[in-house]
Write a protein that holds these residues in place. Structure first.
Motif, PDB file in Angstrom:
ATOM      1  N   MET A  36       0.872  -1.205  -0.217  1.00  0.00           N
ATOM      2  CA  MET A  36      -0.115   0.063   0.046  1.00  0.00           C
ATOM      3  C   MET A  36       0.736   1.319  -0.107  1.00  0.00           C
ATOM      4  N   LYS A  37       2.106   1.373   0.901  1.00  0.00           N
ATOM      5  CA  LYS A  37       2.912   2.449   0.983  1.00  0.00           C
ATOM      6  C   LYS A  37       3.564   2.745  -0.311  1.00  0.00           C
ATOM      7  N   ASP A  38       4.176   1.550  -1.049  1.00  0.00           N
ATOM      8  CA  ASP A  38       4.614   1.968  -2.404  1.00  0.00           C
ATOM      9  C   ASP A  38       3.605   2.055  -3.320  1.00  0.00           C
ATOM     10  N   LEU A  39       2.721   1.473  -3.263  1.00  0.00           N
ATOM     11  CA  LEU A  39       1.437   2.013  -4.262  1.00  0.00           C
ATOM     12  C   LEU A  39       1.437   3.373  -4.409  1.00  0.00           C
TER      13      LEU A  39
ATOM     14  N   GLY B 134       1.838   9.074  -6.361  1.00  0.00           N
ATOM     15  CA  GLY B 134       2.181  10.314  -5.976  1.00  0.00           C
ATOM     16  C   GLY B 134       3.180  10.978  -6.919  1.00  0.00           C
ATOM     17  N   LYS B 135       3.783  10.147  -7.664  1.00  0.00           N
ATOM     18  CA  LYS B 135       4.869  10.517  -8.473  1.00  0.00           C
ATOM     19  C   LYS B 135       4.418  10.856  -9.907  1.00  0.00           C
TER      20      LYS B 135
ATOM     21  N   VAL C  12      -2.873   7.286   8.283  1.00  0.00           N
ATOM     22  CA  VAL C  12      -3.526   8.245   7.565  1.00  0.00           C
ATOM     23  C   VAL C  12      -2.518   9.293   6.953  1.00  0.00           C
ATOM     24  N   ASP C  13      -1.650   9.548   7.703  1.00  0.00           N
ATOM     25  CA  ASP C  13      -0.312  10.476   7.175  1.00  0.00           C
ATOM     26  C   ASP C  13       0.433   9.937   5.894  1.00  0.00           C
ATOM     27  N   GLU C  14       0.535   8.683   6.305  1.00  0.00           N
ATOM     28  CA  GLU C  14       1.249   7.827   5.024  1.00  0.00           C
ATOM     29  C   GLU C  14       0.294   7.630   3.847  1.00  0.00           C
ATOM     30  N   ILE C  15      -0.933   7.676   4.012  1.00  0.00           N
ATOM     31  CA  ILE C  15      -1.799   7.643   2.654  1.00  0.00           C
ATOM     32  C   ILE C  15      -2.023   8.980   2.286  1.00  0.00           C
ATOM     33  N   ARG C  16      -2.028   9.950   3.045  1.00  0.00           N
ATOM     34  CA  ARG C  16      -2.069  11.405   2.329  1.00  0.00           C
ATOM     35  C   ARG C  16      -0.817  11.914   2.051  1.00  0.00           C
ATOM     36  N   GLU C  17       0.444  11.955   2.599  1.00  0.00           N
ATOM     37  CA  GLU C  17       1.539  12.716   2.485  1.00  0.00           C
ATOM     38  C   GLU C  17       1.884  12.489   0.670  1.00  0.00           C
ATOM     39  N   PRO C  18       1.975  11.231   0.192  1.00  0.00           N
ATOM     40  CA  PRO C  18       2.311  11.107  -1.154  1.00  0.00           C
ATOM     41  C   PRO C  18       1.708  12.103  -2.042  1.00  0.00           C
TER      42      PRO C  18
END
Length: 356
Positions: A170-173, A178-179, A209-215
């Motif tokens: 999920m984090k990598d995706l 985001g890029k 949720v921060d890790e979901i939003r920040e990208p």
């Protein structure tokens, strides 16, 4: 807004909606404009000779707006007529035929809206976690996925679905998205178990949720800087059960013994970053309900309300109020209250593209 130009500005604001609605029976509205002496006989003949109904409607609206506020007011009055509402049912309840606004309404109308005109509008990513290493299987989540996929494709988004993602996946995706993501608007739907620390991957580990939003903030995702980012998260935020408070007698909705919860708790932190809206299925510390056959209360209501209100030009925050109200009336002894964290500068209005 200057009261002397209110109707003209209202028509201008909703021109795309009016063209898409009125062009289906362009002759009807042209006849009313002629009968009401909004246009001259010569203008009527010229418009009548236009072969394309859409162009006829555009030319008519442009002509009426050029005639000033009094003519525009007469057009709005025509749009309120019963026979017109029967011919054009999309007008019923639409802001274009609303009666003169209060001062508060006028202030609200001055809030701008994000420009969302590209086709496709942008990307809608759906992360649907069903099977977990240690937690229960989220039966019924596929129904939510299907509903979200159908509605956001209808609204003009490119929909990408990812199933059964671990926390690391999920984090990598999300970082990769985001890029590369682009468009006028970004949608992210996450269907999973949850805890106070974040959303669970299928390996039972947490994505905050921060890790979901920040990208997708303005620094990490320059393509979406200044553009709306909407997150819809179906997950529990704790183990507590919300008690019912009897306001009026509500009929029980379905068999509550068949409901499941998306277990644990989820923390939301809205930063100073702008243009984010995070809609959650429940308030902090409480469970979210999901029917194994029909899907979750929150996602199913969201999809239904989008289908009902987007064609009317209703903004997303108003639509989410309707979701809150509908979900709050679900169940009998077991209750649920969705919540939104908003860092938006303008209204988000998702118009249905004319060409599907």
């Amino acid at each position: 807004m200057d009261a002397n130009s209110e109707n003209r500005e209202r028509i201008r604001e909703h021109k795309v909606f009016l063209v898409a609605t009125l062009c289906e029976e362009a002759d009807v509205i042209l006849q009313h404009a002629h009968q009401g002496k909004l246009i001259t006989p010569r203008e009527y003949r010229n418009l009548k000779d236009v072969g394309n109904r859409e162009k006829m409607t555009i030319d008519l609206l442009d002509k009426l707006m050029s005639k000033g506020e009094e003519t525009c007011c007469k057009l709005v009055e025509i749009l309120r007529l019963d026979n017109i509402l029967e011919t054009f049912p999309s007008l019923v309840g639409h802001a274009i035929i609303a009666h003169p606004r209060t001062l508060q309404d006028q202030v609200t109308s001055e809030i701008g809206q994000y420009t969302i005109t590209q086709i496709p509008r942008g990307t809608c990513v759906i992360i649907n976690n069903v099977n977990f290493a240690g937690l229960s299987k989220r039966t019924g989540s596929d129904e939510d996925q299907k509903s979200l996929d159908r509605v956001f494709r209808w609204l003009g988004f490119t929909v990408v679905v990812h199933k059964d993602q671990t926390a690391a996946q999920m984090k990598d995706l999300l970082k990769d998205l985001g890029k590369t993501v682009n468009g006028d608007c970004f949608i992210c739907c996450i269907l999973s178990h949850g805890s106070s620390d974040g959303v669970h991957g299928t390996d039972d580990k947490i994505v905050s949720v921060d890790e979901i939003r920040e990208p997708f903030n303005g620094i990490n995702c320059r393509n979406l800087a200044g553009r709306p980012k909407l997150f819809f998260i179906q997950a529990c935020r704790g183990h507590k059960w919300q008690n019912a408070v009897q306001v009026q007698a509500d009929d029980p909705e379905g068999n509550e013994s068949e409901l499941e919860v998306d277990a644990q708790r989820v923390l939301v932190s809205i930063p100073a970053d702008s243009d984010f809206l995070i809609a959650r299925s429940t308030i902090d510390h409480y469970v979210s309900f999901r029917n194994p056959l029909k899907g979750s209360w929150f996602i199913q209501s969201l999809c239904q309300q989008l289908e009902t209100h987007c064609p009317q030009g209703t903004d997303i925050q108003t639509i989410l109020l309707a979701v809150n109200d509908e979900v709050s009336h679900e169940g009998f002894n077991k209750k649920q209250m969705p919540v939104q964290e908003v860092a938006m500068r303008k209204k988000v209005i998702l118009h249905v593209p004319r060409v599907q």
